[in-house]
Design an enzyme around this catalytic site. Structure first.
Site, PDB file in Angstrom:
ATOM      1  N   ARG A 178       0.811  -1.218   0.000  1.00 25.45           N
ATOM      2  CA  ARG A 178       0.000   0.000   0.000  1.00 25.45           C
ATOM      3  C   ARG A 178       0.847   1.272   0.000  1.00 25.45           C
ATOM      4  O   ARG A 178       0.473   2.290   0.580  1.00 25.45           O
ATOM      5  CB  ARG A 178      -0.954   0.017   1.195  1.00 25.45           C
ATOM      6  N   SER A 255     -11.153   0.107   2.805  1.00 23.84           N
ATOM      7  CA  SER A 255     -10.468  -0.306   4.033  1.00 23.84           C
ATOM      8  C   SER A 255      -9.737   0.902   4.608  1.00 23.84           C
ATOM      9  O   SER A 255      -8.834   1.442   3.973  1.00 23.84           O
ATOM     10  CB  SER A 255      -9.490  -1.439   3.743  1.00 23.84           C
ATOM     11  N   GLU A 361      -5.095   4.133   5.699  1.00 19.02           N
ATOM     12  CA  GLU A 361      -4.766   3.982   4.289  1.00 19.02           C
ATOM     13  C   GLU A 361      -5.076   5.242   3.490  1.00 19.02           C
ATOM     14  O   GLU A 361      -4.320   5.612   2.604  1.00 19.02           O
ATOM     15  CB  GLU A 361      -5.506   2.780   3.702  1.00 19.02           C
TER      16      GLU A 361
END
Length: 369
Positions: A178, A255, A361
């Site tokens: 990520r 998420s 995130e």
């Protein structure tokens, strides 16, 4: 130059580049969370040349800039931002053999769907992810055991400091879980992305247990790409991870926390804390990480720390999704402050319970966790 004092500069962009310009528009309309106050101005760029030209001009005039495309990974403050928002709205793509080329503003799932229809494999596990194609290398988008790094051939970048445009190899981006060198920086703008896929109509090897079970396949099997896409969309839909304007569980940034990576040295302490709270026989989901650490499940930790779906309750304006505890959602009239407060509560609860730090995130703009 402050963005709020750059009206003349921004207005000239319409004449110089043909860009559409608006002033004082709330950014909530441009994010999947449907949150965010106004920008000083929004400049919409419908071609890659327009995008590069507009950003160059604003940089030359030292006007603060926020690049925005799909808005699926942004948490923008209620007060808005003192910046000119440049909307990436160049949306063309092409398929040549097994090579897919897409401009940065192209809806990501449109590209995935087209690749599957063309008989190509490799992107099917990334079906249903909201946002734009240009965002995929920025955070090395991934799902169901596949990351964009596995298919990425090169990325066209506008280097902000020089104004030069060039193709970057994936190795230059330092892609990891990520993350890339492009994330949380303003050094470059993604203009387009090129990917190399599989040309036999089969998926990449299925690496995710839940997906394999839904397909009736073994981990490592290759299945028809179209079949995998259908299964992924159903799984994501069941978790509120496919955008639906009528479903507040999808008014989210996906998420919200990344899965934490714990060092091998720290793992015994974390496991001891988990088992002290949950019992010695507790089986803790663990996955090897490329950096030598161990990846734990953020969703699992959130639930075991005492946060259930829909937390903190029906009267809350920002709640955990009723389908998936890893998504923080706007129930229709939330503010960014509501959402950030919920994120802090969940983050602190997991840290207090297990000594594990969760990291968001999404990118925060004008707000902080």
């Amino acid at each position: 130059m402050s963005a709020i004092h750059s009206t003349d500069v921004v207005a000239r962009l319409a004449d110089e580049f043909g860009a559409a310009v608006s002033f004082g528009t709330p950014l909530a309309a441009h994010t999947t969370l449907r949150l965010g106050g106004p920008a000083a101005a929004i400049v919409t760029c419908t071609t890659t040349d327009m995008l590069a030209g507009v950003v160059r001009r604003l940089d030359q005039e030292q006007v603060p800039v926020l690049i925005l495309a799909g808005g699926s990974n942004l948490v923008i403050a209620d007060e808005g931002v003192d910046a000119v928002v440049v909307r990436v709205a160049a949306t063309s793509y092409s398929i040549d053999g097994a090579v897919v080329h897409a401009e940065a503003g192209t809806n990501w799932d449109t590209v995935v769907a087209a690749s599957v229809v063309a008989g190509l494999g490799g992107l099917e596990c990334l079906s249903g992810i909201p946002g734009s194609t240009g965002a995929t290398p920025v955070q090395n988008v991934g799902a169901y055991g596949v990351e964009i790094s596995s298919v990425l051939r090169r990325v066209k970048l506008l280097e902000r400091a020089s104004g030069n445009v060039h193709w970057a190899d994936p190795a230059d981006l330092h892609l990891s879980y990520r993350h890339s060198i492009l994330k949380n920086t303003d050094t470059a703008v993604v203009l387009s992305v090129e990917m190399g896929l599989l040309d036999d109509g089969l998926s990449a090897p299925v690496r995710y247990g839940e997906l394999a079970r839904n397909l009736g396949a073994a981990e490592g099997d290759r299945v028809a790409a179209a079949q995998v896409r259908d299964a992924v969309l159903k799984l994501r839909g069941s978790k509120g991870m496919v955008l639906n304007s009528q479903d507040h569980d999808t008014w989210s940034a996906g998420s919200f926390f990344t899965n934490p990576i714990v060092s091998r040295e720290d793992l015994p302490r974390v496991l001891a804390a988990i088992r002290e709270r949950l019992g010695e026989e507790t089986a803790v989901p663990q996955f090897a990480s490329a950096d030598g650490g161990v990846k734990l499940s953020a969703g699992w930790l959130i639930e075991r720390a005492g946060f259930s779906r829909g937390f903190p309750g029906e009267d809350a304006r920002a709640r955990l999704s009723t389908k998936h505890t890893l998504a923080l959602t706007n129930r229709g009239d939330a503010t960014t402050a509501d959402l950030v407060g919920l994120a802090r509560t969940v983050r602190d609860g997991v840290r207090d319970a297990f000594g594990v730090n969760l990291h968001p995130e999404p990118v925060f703009v004008g707000a902080q966790l």
